[in-house]
Enzyme design. Structure first.
Site, PDB file in Angstrom:
ATOM      1  N   TYR A 146       0.634   4.544   4.054  1.00 38.52           N
ATOM      2  CA  TYR A 146       0.373   3.124   4.303  1.00 38.52           C
ATOM      3  C   TYR A 146       0.581   2.370   2.999  1.00 38.52           C
ATOM      4  O   TYR A 146       0.070   2.797   1.949  1.00 38.52           O
ATOM      5  CB  TYR A 146      -1.056   2.933   4.796  1.00 38.52           C
ATOM      6  CG  TYR A 146      -1.452   1.495   5.062  1.00 38.52           C
ATOM      7  CD1 TYR A 146      -2.343   0.840   4.215  1.00 38.52           C
ATOM      8  CD2 TYR A 146      -0.950   0.791   6.157  1.00 38.52           C
ATOM      9  CE1 TYR A 146      -2.719  -0.484   4.457  1.00 38.52           C
ATOM     10  CE2 TYR A 146      -1.325  -0.531   6.399  1.00 38.52           C
ATOM     11  CZ  TYR A 146      -2.211  -1.150   5.548  1.00 38.52           C
ATOM     12  OH  TYR A 146      -2.574  -2.454   5.787  1.00 38.52           O
ATOM     13  N   ASP A 241       3.467   4.363  -4.791  1.00 35.59           N
ATOM     14  CA  ASP A 241       2.396   3.455  -4.396  1.00 35.59           C
ATOM     15  C   ASP A 241       1.079   4.073  -4.879  1.00 35.59           C
ATOM     16  O   ASP A 241       0.527   4.949  -4.214  1.00 35.59           O
ATOM     17  CB  ASP A 241       2.398   3.251  -2.874  1.00 35.59           C
ATOM     18  CG  ASP A 241       1.287   2.298  -2.469  1.00 35.59           C
ATOM     19  OD1 ASP A 241       1.320   1.809  -1.324  1.00 35.59           O
ATOM     20  OD2 ASP A 241       0.374   2.050  -3.276  1.00 35.59           O
ATOM     21  N   LYS A 269      -6.678  -2.214  -5.891  1.00 32.48           N
ATOM     22  CA  LYS A 269      -8.024  -1.661  -5.909  1.00 32.48           C
ATOM     23  C   LYS A 269      -8.641  -1.643  -7.309  1.00 32.48           C
ATOM     24  O   LYS A 269      -9.085  -2.692  -7.811  1.00 32.48           O
ATOM     25  CB  LYS A 269      -8.011  -0.281  -5.245  1.00 32.48           C
ATOM     26  CG  LYS A 269      -7.545  -0.347  -3.760  1.00 32.48           C
ATOM     27  CD  LYS A 269      -7.562   0.994  -3.092  1.00 32.48           C
ATOM     28  CE  LYS A 269      -6.840   0.969  -1.774  1.00 32.48           C
ATOM     29  NZ  LYS A 269      -7.628   0.400  -0.671  1.00 32.48           N
TER      30      LYS A 269
HETATM   31  P1  KE4 Z   1      -4.273  -4.114   0.398  1.00 31.08           P
HETATM   32  O1  KE4 Z   1      -3.238  -5.096   0.883  1.00 31.08           O
HETATM   33  O2  KE4 Z   1      -5.238  -3.705   1.510  1.00 31.08           O
HETATM   34  O3  KE4 Z   1      -4.980  -4.582  -0.872  1.00 31.08           O
HETATM   35  O4  KE4 Z   1      -3.512  -2.784  -0.056  1.00 31.08           O
HETATM   36  C1  KE4 Z   1      -2.669  -2.154   0.864  1.00 31.08           C
HETATM   37  C2  KE4 Z   1      -2.504  -0.701   0.460  1.00 31.08           C
HETATM   38  C3  KE4 Z   1      -1.333  -0.323  -0.164  1.00 31.08           C
HETATM   39  N1  KE4 Z   1      -1.136   0.949  -0.564  1.00 31.08           N
HETATM   40  C4  KE4 Z   1      -2.083   1.890  -0.363  1.00 31.08           C
HETATM   41  C5  KE4 Z   1      -1.823   3.291  -0.806  1.00 31.08           C
HETATM   42  C6  KE4 Z   1      -3.311   1.554   0.263  1.00 31.08           C
HETATM   43  O5  KE4 Z   1      -4.250   2.517   0.468  1.00 31.08           O
HETATM   44  C7  KE4 Z   1      -3.525   0.235   0.687  1.00 31.08           C
HETATM   45  C8  KE4 Z   1      -4.790  -0.189   1.406  1.00 31.08           C
HETATM   46  N2  KE4 Z   1      -5.733   0.829   1.678  1.00 31.08           N
HETATM   47  C9  KE4 Z   1      -6.584   0.596   2.824  1.00 31.08           C
HETATM   48  C10 KE4 Z   1      -7.496   1.825   2.984  1.00 31.08           C
HETATM   49  N3  KE4 Z   1      -6.783   2.924   3.490  1.00 31.08           N
HETATM   50  C11 KE4 Z   1      -7.364  -0.666   2.695  1.00 31.08           C
HETATM   51  C12 KE4 Z   1      -8.532  -0.799   3.651  1.00 31.08           C
HETATM   52  C13 KE4 Z   1      -8.234  -1.783   4.745  1.00 31.08           C
HETATM   53  O6  KE4 Z   1      -7.081  -1.844   5.236  1.00 31.08           O
HETATM   54  O7  KE4 Z   1      -9.194  -2.478   5.130  1.00 31.08           O
END
Ligand code: KE4
Length: 458
Positions: A146, A241, A269
């Site tokens: 993701y 990523d 994060k």
């Molecule tokens: P954000 O757009 O949520 O800040 O980041 C996206 C993203 C990109 N790359 C990786 C490897 C990530 O894990 C994420 C977002 N992680 C999720 C948890 N698996 C965020 C939690 C959510 O979607 O509420």
């Protein structure tokens, strides 16, 4: 399944009347595990309290941005001081370059950086840059990984998309989705085959160097090195990523730990210390194609926000103190060793793995190496495990397709309490199993030994 948490339930009903699904990010809805979601009232250190006053040991930790625990004093102090100077300028300011230099010191591959406000934006920027510098249309991602909710990346995506059973989101035009190639994680032969067919049109390969969005899945020896070699051979940009792994699996992220240098890196994060900040960066030769120097456009009102920069700087400074990172790895290891022992005693096959402060658990007899293995795990029992732990005051990821997070606030005392809570949770599940695995009634679910406060996991 859900004991009396009347205030949380009432709030969630109200929220559902105005917010889609009552949430601002799908995984928070608990749709994968059922029941009323946790509605946070406050958090500090390893603890989070819900609206009903129940306290939980938190292993979601806002999905990764808090390696020091909730509301760390140094972070609060830095954010308050920054806020007193103004919350947003829309102009350059000193903390941006200071944080960027701190990032580059930890991840030397990030010769130049751009701050944005979310991991999604970081991935979008990196992909557009890769397509811009190569002039090629195709990207390759891995099933179950993701990279945020950008259109090109919601193809066989992990995290909430996988959790909700929509790895290929509606709203992404087929013409666009066709430009995204996918392969199973850890399957270098599949990548080799795709590169041999499409290599001349391939702009980028984007990968989570440790996958944390199909549960936690580590790269097999040679996998990332193989991607590096294949990208070198076909001229595609290799994007790591590290939104989740950056500063978490090791001080320099997965790339430093494993010795594989990507062309571009996405961060998020931890780099914002719990405030909205993320970044993408990499080889200066590529990054200089980005506006205002080059033709690849990207922009953001709150990019480099001074409060987020302050939180990120304070977090990286504390994280850099001797022994802090080792402590994260020790905390993960202690938790998983205890869970492994308790689950074995309960006769529950489980595959548990961790790297630094990132960990995962599958109810599977064999190691999980890709999305197929993750989906074959026992997600029904996972939901029961989740609720049994929640009942005992332990908040873990409400989906089998997510990872877990510890912090420096998860001390041995906290971990021991979590393992005692886990023991009680497994005893409850065993009792339910003996009663023919009837779904626990509200009363049974709320049932606790006399004398313990709800959510008390001492
Ligand atoms: P954000 O757009 O949520 O800040 O980041 C996206 C993203 C990109 N790359 C990786 C490897 C990530 O894990 C994420 C977002 N992680 C999720 C948890 N698996 C965020 C939690 C959510 O979607 O509420």
């Amino acid at each position: 399944m859900n004991p009396a948490r009347p205030r949380s339930a009432a709030y969630f009903r109200r929220a559902q009347g105005v917010l889609v699904g009552g949430v601002n990010s799908p995984v928070r809805s608990f749709r994968a595990v059922g029941g009323v979601p946790l509605v946070a009232a406050r958090a500090r250190g390893p603890w989070i309290w819900d609206l009903d006053g129940r306290r939980y040991a938190d292993y979601v930790m806002s999905w990764g941005p808090l390696p020091l625990g909730h509301a760390h004093p140094s972070v609060l102090k830095a954010v308050a001081a920054a806020a007193a100077r103004g919350t947003s300028f829309g102009a350059c300011h000193g903390a941006e370059a200071e944080l960027a230099e701190a990032v580059r010191a930890a991840l030397p591959s990030c010769e130049r950086l751009r701050f944005v406000s979310s991991g999604t934006e970081a991935a979008l920027g990196a992909l557009r840059l890769a397509r811009g510098v190569t002039g090629r249309p195709l990207i390759l991602k891995f099933e179950g990984c993701y990279h945020g909710h950008g259109d090109s990346l919601l193809v066989k995506a992990g995290s909430g998309a996988q959790t909700l059973g929509r790895p290929d989101s509606a709203g992404v035009p087929e013409e666009l989705a066709r430009l995204t190639l996918t392969a199973p994680y850890n399957d270098l032969d599949a990548v080799r085959a795709l590169v041999s067919r499409h290599g001349k049109r391939l702009a980028a390969v984007i990968v989570e160097p440790f996958a944390g969005n199909m549960g936690f899945v580590r790269p097999q020896p040679g996998f990332l090195e193989g991607l590096r070699a294949l990208c070198d051979a076909c001229g595609a940009v290799l994007i790591f990523d590290e939104v989740m792994t950056g500063f978490r699996v090791a001080p320099g992220g997965a790339q430093t730990l494993l010795g594989v240098r990507p062309d571009l890196t996405c961060l998020g994060k931890i780099v914002g210390g719990g405030l909205p900040a993320a970044a993408f960066g990499g080889r200066a030769q590529i990054m200089r194609e980005l506006a205002p120097l080059g033709p690849v456009y990207q922009a953001g009102t709150l990019s480099g926000n001074p409060l987020a920069m302050a939180a990120g700087l304070a977090t990286l400074k504390e994280l850099g103190r001797p022994g802090v990172h080792r402590g994260l790895a020790q905390a993960s290891a202690a938790l998983l060793e205890g869970w492994r022992r308790l689950l074995a005693q309960a006769g529950r096959p489980a595959f548990l793995d961790a790297e630094g402060g990132l960990f995962g658990l599958f109810f599977a007899a064999d190691p999980v190496r890709d999305l197929g293995g993750a989906k074959a795990s026992d997600t029904v029992f996972f939901a029961r495990w989740f609720h049994a732990l929640l009942e005992e005051g332990v908040f873990t990821a409400p989906s089998a397709f997510e990872a877990g997070f510890v912090s420096s606030a998860h001390t041995p005392t906290v971990l021991k309490a979590t393992l005692r809570s886990t023991e009680r949770a497994l005893e409850r599940l065993a009792r339910e199993g003996r009663r023919g695995s009837r779904r626990p009634s509200g009363k049974a679910a709320a049932g606790r030994e006399k004398g313990r406060r709800p959510g008390d996991n001492r």
